[in-house]
Design an enzyme around this catalytic site. Structure first.
Site, PDB file in Angstrom:
ATOM      1  N   GLU A  72      -2.495 -26.817  33.858  1.00 14.46           N
ATOM      2  CA  GLU A  72      -1.424 -26.169  34.625  1.00 14.46           C
ATOM      3  C   GLU A  72      -0.285 -27.148  34.890  1.00 14.46           C
ATOM      4  O   GLU A  72       0.897 -26.769  34.871  1.00 14.46           O
ATOM      5  CB  GLU A  72      -1.983 -25.616  35.941  1.00 14.46           C
ATOM      6  CG  GLU A  72      -1.101 -24.557  36.573  1.00 14.46           C
ATOM      7  CD  GLU A  72      -1.833 -23.768  37.653  1.00 14.46           C
ATOM      8  OE1 GLU A  72      -2.284 -22.650  37.363  1.00 14.46           O
ATOM      9  OE2 GLU A  72      -1.964 -24.275  38.784  1.00 14.46           O
TER      10      GLU A  72
ATOM     11  N   GLU B 182       1.605 -27.463  31.741  1.00 13.14           N
ATOM     12  CA  GLU B 182       2.407 -26.251  31.557  1.00 13.14           C
ATOM     13  C   GLU B 182       3.676 -26.301  32.402  1.00 13.14           C
ATOM     14  O   GLU B 182       4.770 -25.932  31.945  1.00 13.14           O
ATOM     15  CB  GLU B 182       1.570 -25.018  31.917  1.00 13.14           C
ATOM     16  CG  GLU B 182       2.306 -23.697  31.719  1.00 13.14           C
ATOM     17  CD  GLU B 182       1.478 -22.500  32.194  1.00 13.14           C
ATOM     18  OE1 GLU B 182       0.348 -22.692  32.678  1.00 13.14           O
ATOM     19  OE2 GLU B 182       1.993 -21.363  32.086  1.00 13.14           O
TER      20      GLU B 182
ATOM     21  N   CYS C 202      -5.091 -19.435  40.081  1.00 11.13           N
ATOM     22  CA  CYS C 202      -6.505 -19.730  40.370  1.00 11.13           C
ATOM     23  C   CYS C 202      -7.194 -18.668  41.215  1.00 11.13           C
ATOM     24  O   CYS C 202      -8.410 -18.581  41.216  1.00 11.13           O
ATOM     25  CB  CYS C 202      -6.611 -21.074  41.095  1.00 11.13           C
ATOM     26  SG  CYS C 202      -6.161 -22.484  40.062  1.00 11.13           S
TER      27      CYS C 202
ATOM     28  N   SER D 266       1.206 -18.751  35.718  1.00 10.99           N
ATOM     29  CA  SER D 266       0.610 -19.688  34.764  1.00 10.99           C
ATOM     30  C   SER D 266      -0.385 -18.966  33.874  1.00 10.99           C
ATOM     31  O   SER D 266      -1.106 -18.069  34.319  1.00 10.99           O
ATOM     32  CB  SER D 266      -0.103 -20.810  35.522  1.00 10.99           C
ATOM     33  OG  SER D 266      -0.942 -21.543  34.657  1.00 10.99           O
TER      34      SER D 266
ATOM     35  N   LYS E 200     -13.905 -13.016  42.533  1.00 10.09           N
ATOM     36  CA  LYS E 200     -14.420 -13.718  41.354  1.00 10.09           C
ATOM     37  C   LYS E 200     -15.376 -12.842  40.565  1.00 10.09           C
ATOM     38  O   LYS E 200     -15.539 -13.003  39.357  1.00 10.09           O
ATOM     39  CB  LYS E 200     -15.112 -15.013  41.780  1.00 10.09           C
ATOM     40  CG  LYS E 200     -14.183 -16.083  42.312  1.00 10.09           C
ATOM     41  CD  LYS E 200     -13.332 -16.695  41.211  1.00 10.09           C
ATOM     42  CE  LYS E 200     -12.468 -17.828  41.754  1.00 10.09           C
ATOM     43  NZ  LYS E 200     -11.527 -18.338  40.731  1.00 10.09           N
TER      44      LYS E 200
ATOM     45  N   GLU F 205     -13.124 -10.823  38.497  1.00 11.57           N
ATOM     46  CA  GLU F 205     -12.531 -11.651  37.452  1.00 11.57           C
ATOM     47  C   GLU F 205     -13.499 -11.875  36.298  1.00 11.57           C
ATOM     48  O   GLU F 205     -13.120 -11.790  35.118  1.00 11.57           O
ATOM     49  CB  GLU F 205     -12.130 -12.997  38.052  1.00 11.57           C
ATOM     50  CG  GLU F 205     -11.510 -13.972  37.059  1.00 11.57           C
ATOM     51  CD  GLU F 205     -11.259 -15.335  37.671  1.00 11.57           C
ATOM     52  OE1 GLU F 205     -10.110 -15.770  37.702  1.00 11.57           O
ATOM     53  OE2 GLU F 205     -12.230 -15.977  38.134  1.00 11.57           O
TER      54      GLU F 205
ATOM     55  N   GLU G 277     -11.147  -9.574  28.916  1.00  8.22           N
ATOM     56  CA  GLU G 277     -10.643 -10.704  28.133  1.00  8.22           C
ATOM     57  C   GLU G 277     -11.409 -12.000  28.415  1.00  8.22           C
ATOM     58  O   GLU G 277     -11.183 -13.002  27.728  1.00  8.22           O
ATOM     59  CB  GLU G 277      -9.152 -10.917  28.411  1.00  8.22           C
ATOM     60  CG  GLU G 277      -8.791 -11.278  29.833  1.00  8.22           C
ATOM     61  CD  GLU G 277      -8.513 -10.082  30.725  1.00  8.22           C
ATOM     62  OE1 GLU G 277      -9.074  -8.992  30.450  1.00  8.22           O
ATOM     63  OE2 GLU G 277      -7.765 -10.228  31.710  1.00  8.22           O
TER      64      GLU G 277
ATOM     65  N   CYS H 183      -9.445 -20.738  49.854  1.00 14.24           N
ATOM     66  CA  CYS H 183     -10.806 -20.360  49.478  1.00 14.24           C
ATOM     67  C   CYS H 183     -11.809 -20.599  50.604  1.00 14.24           C
ATOM     68  O   CYS H 183     -12.860 -19.949  50.644  1.00 14.24           O
ATOM     69  CB  CYS H 183     -11.239 -21.131  48.238  1.00 14.24           C
ATOM     70  SG  CYS H 183     -10.215 -20.788  46.791  1.00 14.24           S
TER      71      CYS H 183
END
Length: 589
Positions: free
Chosen positions: A282, A285, A302, A322, A361, A364, A369, A515
């Protein structure tokens, strides 16, 4: 400041004007029982009427949680009539409740259960009809709704609407037919719910909980054909100890590693390893976008609840996000490629479990994908990169079920290859941590100089939106940090309006505090605990051998032996992704 003086149970007390009777009573050592009230989210609707008190001169009881103190008030909190009213109210709630306490996921940690004990309610004299006709909603991979256990306190509505600005839940109907649920009586999966789990965190009962995936993990551990590995997220290092009587913020990393080995995992790894990897990708990037004219400001990626929020509400801004996967998903992809290759394992035999602070999560991990390893090997049998996600609460239940004496365990180290994490990775658990970690690495890569001071305190703390400017190779890099989706929405509205063109990088965490306040963390999670957990992250950061992601020796080895370089072909193949608009759900709501 204007003040008022009143008497509570005969004791005089002077408080600022506007103070509630609940808060005024607390100042003289009187604790009025509550059920629906929750200070942290500003929820004081007085719906349950457990906190009623008598006020001289008033014919009816008043609710202490939302009645302001007045000059000269005479308040009584413990009269026979008040106690009788509270008990009757509680008995009415219990008479309608789905009384399956021994098998309920909140047994032993249920506010309704605790209140019954506090008010010494031992029998329920009423016989109400239960809410058995309301169906259980298990349509999402992360959140389960059970309206049979709902007491209509509406905390979930408040946190979803006011703190997260999602409004996926509402109060419907009246009287006994009243129901808290998604608009239009739809399934939760068919709404704009971002799966953050803040509703589960504030629910006093088990009306909203995380999906229980512990049976899947027990089955994998018992399967001799599976090589079961586990990763532990940075925020869990400072929260899970609370369930075993340790103070919030206590670093239990070593004991958690030992406990996971006792459960039978074949290898125990640290998500901090891939948090460091995220910074490498990241941060690179970001520098590429700055140097080559890419879309700025870059937004972090994230937090899966945050990504869901962007896909639902701001799809036009997705080019700012990102392309880096979250540390969880980077780990899953590498476990079934790099780790399998290094250890001579069949990738399809590697079973990846995550211990995460976050319910989103779970969502996710099941995104279609997120099967990079399967594509890499050309083998559909490999399946998803991460097979099962456990929240902190689920791991705690497993440890208790296994009879592990957690606090008596020795501290043990993670396994090699994907087990080293830096202090920069550890602070991912706190709001501002990803930003600070990125700045530590981006600065040194961009300038070739060593930071004189690596603590970026301007991006720390519980303030809703923070900002900083960092000189970097002639460019003043301007950054913003937000936590909680209401704060994120405020920033995205400005970005959409073209007001943030001068900024380079924005970190957003969906949950308040980051988190450490995730929807899968131990209950209760309140502001005081959030602060202690954040302190725990920074304490561990300072104690670790390496504090910058680019100094992680296992990350260096990973690039040397497998990935090549940041943003290289294999990195893009395994560690990067893209997101898609899901605006149709917003339009329907």
């Amino acid at each position: 400041m204007a003040t008022v003086t009143l008497r509570i149970n005969g004791q005089p007390v002077t408080v600022p004007a506007g103070t509630t009777l609940l808060a005024a009573a607390a100042q003289v050592g009187v604790k009025i029982p509550t059920l629906c009230y929750l200070k942290d989210i500003g929820h004081d609707v007085g719906a349950c009427r457990i906190c009623v008190v008598e006020v001289a001169g008033k014919e009816d009881f008043v609710t202490a949680c939302n009645t302001p103190a007045e000059e000269g008030m005479e308040v009584y909190t413990n009269t026979p009539a008040v106690r009788a009213s509270r008990r009757m109210t509680l008995e009415m709630i219990l008479s309608d409740h789905h009384m399956d306490c021994p098998t309920c996921p909140r047994n032993g940690n249920c506010e309704l259960q605790a209140l019954a004990a506090q008010l010494n309610v031992r029998t329920v004299r009423l016989s109400g009809a239960t809410r058995a006709d309301f169906p259980r909603d298990d349509s999402t991979p992360a959140i389960i709704r059970d309206p049979r256990k709902c007491i209509l306190c509406q905390r979930c509505i408040t946190v979803c609407k006011n703190i997260q600005t999602v409004a996926a839940l509402e109060l419907q109907g009246q009287g006994f037919d009243a129901l808290v649920g998604p608009p239009g009586n739809r399934k939760l999966a068919d709404t704009l719910c971002v799966q953050c789990g803040q509703c589960a965190l504030v629910c006093p009962t088990a009306a909203i909980t995380e999906r229980d995936d512990t049976p899947l993990v027990w089955a994998a551990l018992a399967d001799p054909g599976k090589h079961v590995v586990v990763q532990t997220a940075p925020a869990t290092h400072v929260t899970i100890g609370e369930a075993f009587g340790l103070p919030p913020g206590t670093d239990i990393t070593g004991k958690m590693v030992a406990a996971l080995r006792r459960l039978g995992f074949d290898a125990v790894f640290d998500t901090n390893f891939t948090a460091d990897l995220t910074i490498m990708e990241e941060g690179s990037e970001l520098l590429k976008r700055i140097n080559e004219g890419g879309v700025l400001p870059q937004l972090t990626s994230c937090s899966p609840g945050w990504i869901n929020f962007m896909e639902h509400f701001y799809p036009d801004l997705l080019p700012h996000v990102s392309t880096c996967k979250s540390p969880q998903q980077m780990f899953g992809a590498l476990a079934k490629t790099y780790y399998a290759q290094q250890k001579g394992l069949k990738p399809e035999d590697v079973f990846v479990v995550s211990v995460m602070p976050c319910t989103a999560k779970k969502f996710e991990a099941q995104r279609p994908e997120m099967n990079a390893a399967s594509r890499y090997w050309g083998n559909p049998a490999i399946g998803r990169d991460v097979d099962v996600v456990l929240t902190s609460r689920e791991l705690i239940r497993m440890l208790r079920e296994a009879g592990i004496d957690f606090t008596a365990l020795p501290d043990e180290d993670y396994d090699e290859l994907m087990g080293v994490g830096t202090g920069a990775a550890q602070i991912f658990g706190a709001t501002g941590g990803v930003m600070e970690a990125a700045l530590r690495t981006a600065y040194e890569i961009a300038t070739g100089k060593t930071l004189a001071r690596i603590d970026f305190e301007a991006v720390r703390g519980m303030e809703g939106i923070k900002e900083a400017t960092v000189p970097m190779n002639g460019t003043k890099v301007k950054v913003l940090v937000a936590h909680g989706l209401a704060n994120a929405r405020a920033l995205m509205d400005k970005l959409r309006a073209g007001e943030l063109k001068d900024y380079h990088f924005i970190e957003v965490m969906a949950c308040p505090g980051g988190c450490i306040g995730g929807g899968g963390q131990p209950i209760p999670t309140d502001t005081g605990r959030r602060r202690s957990r954040i302190d725990g992250c920074y304490t561990r950061d300072k104690a670790l051998k390496y504090r910058k992601s680019h100094e992680n020796p296992e990350i260096k080895k990973l690039y040397q032996d497998f990935l090549g370089e940041p943003l290289g072909h294999r990195s893009h193949q395994l560690l990067h992704t893209s997101y898609r608009p899901r605006q149709s759900l917003v339009a329907r709501d």
